[in-house]
Design an enzyme around this catalytic site. Structure first.
Site, short mmCIF file in Angstrom:
data_model
loop_
_atom_site.label_atom_id
_atom_site.label_comp_id
_atom_site.label_asym_id
_atom_site.label_seq_id
_atom_site.Cartn_x
_atom_site.Cartn_y
_atom_site.Cartn_z
N HIS A 157 0.84 -1.21 0.00
CA HIS A 157 0.00 0.00 0.00
C HIS A 157 0.87 1.25 0.00
CE1 HIS A 157 -3.16 2.86 1.10
NE2 HIS A 157 -2.33 3.30 2.02
N HIS A 162 1.04 5.11 -2.29
CA HIS A 162 1.60 6.43 -2.00
C HIS A 162 2.90 6.68 -2.76
CE1 HIS A 162 -1.29 7.67 1.01
NE2 HIS A 162 -1.24 6.44 1.51
N GLU A 203 -6.06 9.86 -0.58
CA GLU A 203 -6.29 8.43 -0.37
C GLU A 203 -7.33 7.89 -1.36
OE1 GLU A 203 -4.87 6.14 1.29
OE2 GLU A 203 -3.90 7.00 3.04
N SER A 222 -3.73 1.11 -4.77
CA SER A 222 -3.13 -0.07 -4.15
C SER A 222 -4.14 -1.16 -3.83
CB SER A 222 -2.38 0.33 -2.87
OG SER A 222 -3.27 0.91 -1.93
#
Length: 292
Positions: A157, A162, A203, A222
């Protein structure tokens, strides 16, 4: 890992079930490995080099299987600016990359670096470190029995989600804008509001591109499951006040997403809001006492 991060429902026996039923919760060896890697972050100073991790062959294989699937889905469903940096970031398929390896690549692209997290990080520290070009990332990997789901954010993730964002100059600059705002504000309510806007944009953000919806949020980038079906969520126009008062789902796919009309629209809206934000902004945005 900051507070309140994505936990999507896992498919077990063809059904969606709670995180407590995930195989990792009943695997002593996995839990011991998770604790050991988390302990490496004890007393870690922001910006200090992350220790090297000797990943197992199984961990390398799990990384490769999931990473290849995520890149495939990103190329189909992510916005152009994200897709364009996938090759530039060039995360490996054959091994779990070390933090230093990814930091070197990010540094050349946008100046960002990874700094070590062992699990939950204080929200103010997590957000404020972005001003200095540091992103808190963990080193542990999800359980191999269910490789496309993890009950907590892991290295996949953080690096594939990110990390891909942080390789994108426009999005990396938004991280810095958020970090600057978190650093100068003082109240808990203000930091919580920053975190909420971060949730619905960096996000879980989506953007209109050539008449279609495309993903740019790290949690979508992700999640090979959610990135395929996010268009089925309730899609609302990008609206700071609405985001400030919208409940978000920690334990499942997000029922509500916010759409920017373009990446310029996203950048202009967030930069103007954060640059003008003060400690009284949460009270001004609240629709009723005690925001959800």
């Amino acid at each position: 890992m900051r507070q309140q991060r994505i936990r999507t429902p896992v498919t077990l026996d063809g059904r969606l079930g709670p995180a407590s039923r995930h195989p990792s919760m009943a695997d002593p060896a996995y839990l011991a490995r998770r604790r050991a890697l988390g302990e490496l972050a004890r007393d870690h100073q922001v910006g200090a080099p992350s220790p090297l991790v000797a990943y197992s062959d199984l961990e390398h294989r799990t990384w490769g299987v999931v990473h290849r699937a995520l890149v495939h889905e990103q190329r189909k469903h992510a916005c152009r600016e994200v897709v364009d940096v996938v090759d530039a970031l060039d995360l490996p398929d054959d091994h779990v990359p070390q933090h230093g390896e990814v930091s070197a690549r990010l540094g050349r692209l946008t100046g960002f670096r990874l700094t070590l997290a062992g699990g939950v990080v204080d929200t103010r520290r997590f957000l404020g470190s972005m001003l200095d070009g540091y992103f808190h990332a963990v080193q542990y990997l999800r359980h191999p029995a269910v490789p496309f789901y993890t009950p907590e954010p892991d290295v996949l993730h953080d690096l594939v989600g990110h990390g891909t964002q942080l390789a994108t100059p426009r999005l990396a600059e938004l991280y810095r804008v958020i970090g600057r705002t978190a650093r100068r504000l003082r109240t808990t309510e203000a930091v919580e509001l920053i975190s909420r806007i971060f949730w619905f944009t960096l996000e879980y953000g989506v953007v209109r591109e050539n008449g279609d919806l495309r993903a740019y949020g790290a949690a979508l980038l992700s999640s090979s499951g959610e990135i395929e079906c996010f268009r089925g969520a309730e899609i609302r126009p990008l609206d700071i006040r609405m985001m400030a008062n919208t409940h978000y789902e920690i334990n499942g796919y997000q029922p509500v997403l916010y759409r920017a009309e373009s990446m310029d629209h996203l950048t202009d809206t967030l930069t103007a809001f954060f640059d003008g934000m003060d400690d009284e902004t949460p009270a001004r945005l609240a629709r009723w006492p005690g925001r959800p």
